[in-house]
Motif scaffolding. Structure first.
Motif, PDB file in Angstrom:
ATOM      1  N   LEU A   1      65.242  26.479 -44.492  1.00 56.32           N
ATOM      2  CA  LEU A   1      65.652  26.963 -45.727  1.00 56.32           C
ATOM      3  C   LEU A   1      64.401  27.023 -46.591  1.00 56.32           C
ATOM      4  O   LEU A   1      63.264  26.497 -46.295  1.00 56.32           O
ATOM      5  CB  LEU A   1      66.441  25.895 -46.564  1.00 56.32           C
ATOM      6  N   SER A   2      64.193  28.121 -47.471  1.00 58.82           N
ATOM      7  CA  SER A   2      63.011  28.347 -47.969  1.00 58.82           C
ATOM      8  C   SER A   2      63.037  27.449 -49.372  1.00 58.82           C
ATOM      9  O   SER A   2      64.017  26.947 -49.674  1.00 58.82           O
ATOM     10  CB  SER A   2      62.965  29.976 -48.485  1.00 58.82           C
ATOM     11  N   LEU A   3      62.023  27.210 -50.099  1.00 61.62           N
ATOM     12  CA  LEU A   3      61.723  26.327 -51.136  1.00 61.62           C
ATOM     13  C   LEU A   3      62.819  26.668 -52.399  1.00 61.62           C
ATOM     14  O   LEU A   3      63.267  25.885 -52.773  1.00 61.62           O
ATOM     15  CB  LEU A   3      60.340  26.404 -51.371  1.00 61.62           C
ATOM     16  N   ASN A   4      62.966  27.903 -52.258  1.00 64.22           N
ATOM     17  CA  ASN A   4      63.729  28.452 -53.574  1.00 64.22           C
ATOM     18  C   ASN A   4      65.334  28.026 -53.161  1.00 64.22           C
ATOM     19  O   ASN A   4      66.145  27.563 -54.091  1.00 64.22           O
ATOM     20  CB  ASN A   4      63.613  29.955 -53.858  1.00 64.22           C
ATOM     21  N   LYS A   5      65.608  28.268 -51.838  1.00 59.49           N
ATOM     22  CA  LYS A   5      67.162  27.914 -51.492  1.00 59.49           C
ATOM     23  C   LYS A   5      67.452  26.665 -51.432  1.00 59.49           C
ATOM     24  O   LYS A   5      68.488  25.988 -51.901  1.00 59.49           O
ATOM     25  CB  LYS A   5      67.245  28.693 -50.207  1.00 59.49           C
ATOM     26  N   LYS A   6      66.270  25.815 -51.020  1.00 60.43           N
ATOM     27  CA  LYS A   6      66.490  24.352 -51.040  1.00 60.43           C
ATOM     28  C   LYS A   6      66.822  23.772 -52.546  1.00 60.43           C
ATOM     29  O   LYS A   6      67.651  23.128 -53.013  1.00 60.43           O
ATOM     30  CB  LYS A   6      65.171  23.639 -50.744  1.00 60.43           C
ATOM     31  N   ASP A   7      65.767  24.404 -53.486  1.00 60.77           N
ATOM     32  CA  ASP A   7      66.020  23.904 -54.836  1.00 60.77           C
ATOM     33  C   ASP A   7      67.335  24.451 -55.416  1.00 60.77           C
ATOM     34  O   ASP A   7      67.933  23.621 -56.344  1.00 60.77           O
ATOM     35  CB  ASP A   7      64.604  24.533 -55.769  1.00 60.77           C
ATOM     36  N   ASP A   8      67.759  25.721 -55.128  1.00 57.52           N
ATOM     37  CA  ASP A   8      69.149  26.032 -55.669  1.00 57.52           C
ATOM     38  C   ASP A   8      70.143  25.194 -55.209  1.00 57.52           C
ATOM     39  O   ASP A   8      71.207  24.869 -55.842  1.00 57.52           O
ATOM     40  CB  ASP A   8      69.185  27.631 -55.196  1.00 57.52           C
ATOM     41  N   ILE A   9      70.138  24.863 -54.001  1.00 59.57           N
ATOM     42  CA  ILE A   9      71.217  23.969 -53.261  1.00 59.57           C
ATOM     43  C   ILE A   9      71.105  22.406 -54.113  1.00 59.57           C
ATOM     44  O   ILE A   9      72.198  21.930 -54.322  1.00 59.57           O
ATOM     45  CB  ILE A   9      70.939  23.898 -51.804  1.00 59.57           C
ATOM     46  N   ASN A  10      69.943  21.871 -54.262  1.00 62.40           N
ATOM     47  CA  ASN A  10      69.789  20.744 -54.593  1.00 62.40           C
ATOM     48  C   ASN A  10      70.342  20.790 -56.105  1.00 62.40           C
ATOM     49  O   ASN A  10      71.073  19.870 -56.676  1.00 62.40           O
ATOM     50  CB  ASN A  10      68.335  20.319 -54.862  1.00 62.40           C
ATOM     51  N   LYS A  11      70.097  21.965 -57.073  1.00 67.67           N
ATOM     52  CA  LYS A  11      70.480  22.095 -58.463  1.00 67.67           C
ATOM     53  C   LYS A  11      72.119  22.120 -58.271  1.00 67.67           C
ATOM     54  O   LYS A  11      72.783  21.674 -59.316  1.00 67.67           O
ATOM     55  CB  LYS A  11      70.060  23.335 -59.104  1.00 67.67           C
ATOM     56  N   TRP A  12      72.663  23.050 -57.543  1.00 69.64           N
ATOM     57  CA  TRP A  12      73.956  22.937 -57.232  1.00 69.64           C
ATOM     58  C   TRP A  12      74.812  21.711 -56.932  1.00 69.64           C
ATOM     59  O   TRP A  12      75.711  21.418 -57.630  1.00 69.64           O
ATOM     60  CB  TRP A  12      74.358  24.088 -56.425  1.00 69.64           C
ATOM     61  N   LEU A  13      73.980  20.939 -56.000  1.00 65.03           N
ATOM     62  CA  LEU A  13      74.713  19.668 -55.663  1.00 65.03           C
ATOM     63  C   LEU A  13      74.546  18.499 -56.827  1.00 65.03           C
ATOM     64  O   LEU A  13      75.372  17.832 -56.962  1.00 65.03           O
ATOM     65  CB  LEU A  13      73.749  18.916 -54.476  1.00 65.03           C
ATOM     66  N   HIS A  14      73.712  18.639 -57.556  1.00 65.46           N
ATOM     67  CA  HIS A  14      73.443  18.015 -58.920  1.00 65.46           C
ATOM     68  C   HIS A  14      74.554  18.258 -59.738  1.00 65.46           C
ATOM     69  O   HIS A  14      75.400  17.283 -60.264  1.00 65.46           O
ATOM     70  CB  HIS A  14      72.177  18.116 -59.809  1.00 65.46           C
ATOM     71  N   LYS A  15      74.956  19.313 -60.068  1.00 59.40           N
ATOM     72  CA  LYS A  15      75.985  19.800 -60.587  1.00 59.40           C
ATOM     73  C   LYS A  15      77.396  19.626 -60.186  1.00 59.40           C
ATOM     74  O   LYS A  15      78.279  18.935 -60.885  1.00 59.40           O
ATOM     75  CB  LYS A  15      75.916  21.513 -61.238  1.00 59.40           C
ATOM     76  N   PHE A  16      77.275  19.546 -58.992  1.00 54.33           N
ATOM     77  CA  PHE A  16      78.659  19.272 -58.039  1.00 54.33           C
ATOM     78  C   PHE A  16      79.017  17.644 -58.121  1.00 54.33           C
ATOM     79  O   PHE A  16      80.048  17.213 -58.488  1.00 54.33           O
ATOM     80  CB  PHE A  16      78.667  19.488 -56.399  1.00 54.33           C
TER      81      PHE A  16
END
Length: 186
Positions: A1-16
């Motif tokens: 995963l690229s850094l941006n994708k990792k960050d996006d996934i982590n942000k989404w997981l925080h919200k989830f």
């Protein structure tokens, strides 16, 4: 995963996780525990627990002794997410019992143990100081299935096949059968 994708996934997981914790639905929480909604340090999705309730992922420890699959550290940097994972989902640091069940006993089951001195110390320490009284019988039964002790021939035997070498009563019967005596120096 690229850094941006990792960050996006982590942000989404925080919200989830926040959404799950706000709902306080016990059914949703129970369902979530056994679904691959949790990222490990390699950003691979996994369930927190298997269907039998056995932990599949842990909080990181200082040295990750036992090389456990641990939760992605970036997720733990958010205090709300960390609290949710610890308190609501029940993800914890590995215990001595986890080490025994996930690391040590499988080695014995696969007959992959060649020198079990350290493992035996861990097994005994759990039995002697941490195993709840109501679980001792089950723990010993489990050990009897998989544990083999070294005999005087320097091979391994089932505990049911061995005798203590100091027993004067036993010595005459097994003096010419070293495979029947526990190697007390091991």
């Amino acid at each position: 995963l690229s850094l941006n994708k990792k960050d996006d996934i982590n942000k989404w997981l925080h919200k989830f996780y926040k959404w799950l914790s706000e709902r306080r639905s016990q059914k949703r929480i129970l369902d979530a525990k056994s679904k691959p909604f949790f990222l490990d340090t390699n950003h691979k999705a996994t369930a927190a627990f298997d269907l039998d309730g056995k932990p599949q992922i842990f909080l990181p420890t200082v040295n990750n002794l036992g090389n456990y699959r641990t939760i992605c550290s970036e997720l733990l940097q958010n205090p709300e997410t960390e609290a949710f994972l610890r308190e609501t989902i029940g993800i914890e640091e590995p215990t001595l019992k986890d080490m025994i069940n996930n690391k040590i006993l499988p080695l014995y089951e696969n007959h992959s143990v060649t020198d079990d001195t350290e493992y035996f110390k861990i097994l005994f320490r759990y039995y002697n100081s941490e195993c709840p009284n109501k679980e001792i019988s089950a723990y010993l039964l489990e050990l009897k299935k998989v544990i083999y002790l070294r005999n005087l021939n320097r091979t391994f035997s089932s505990p049911r096949e061995l005798y203590m070498p100091e027993t004067n009563f036993i010595k005459p019967f097994v003096a010419d059968k070293p495979q029947c005596l526990i190697d007390m120096d091991f």
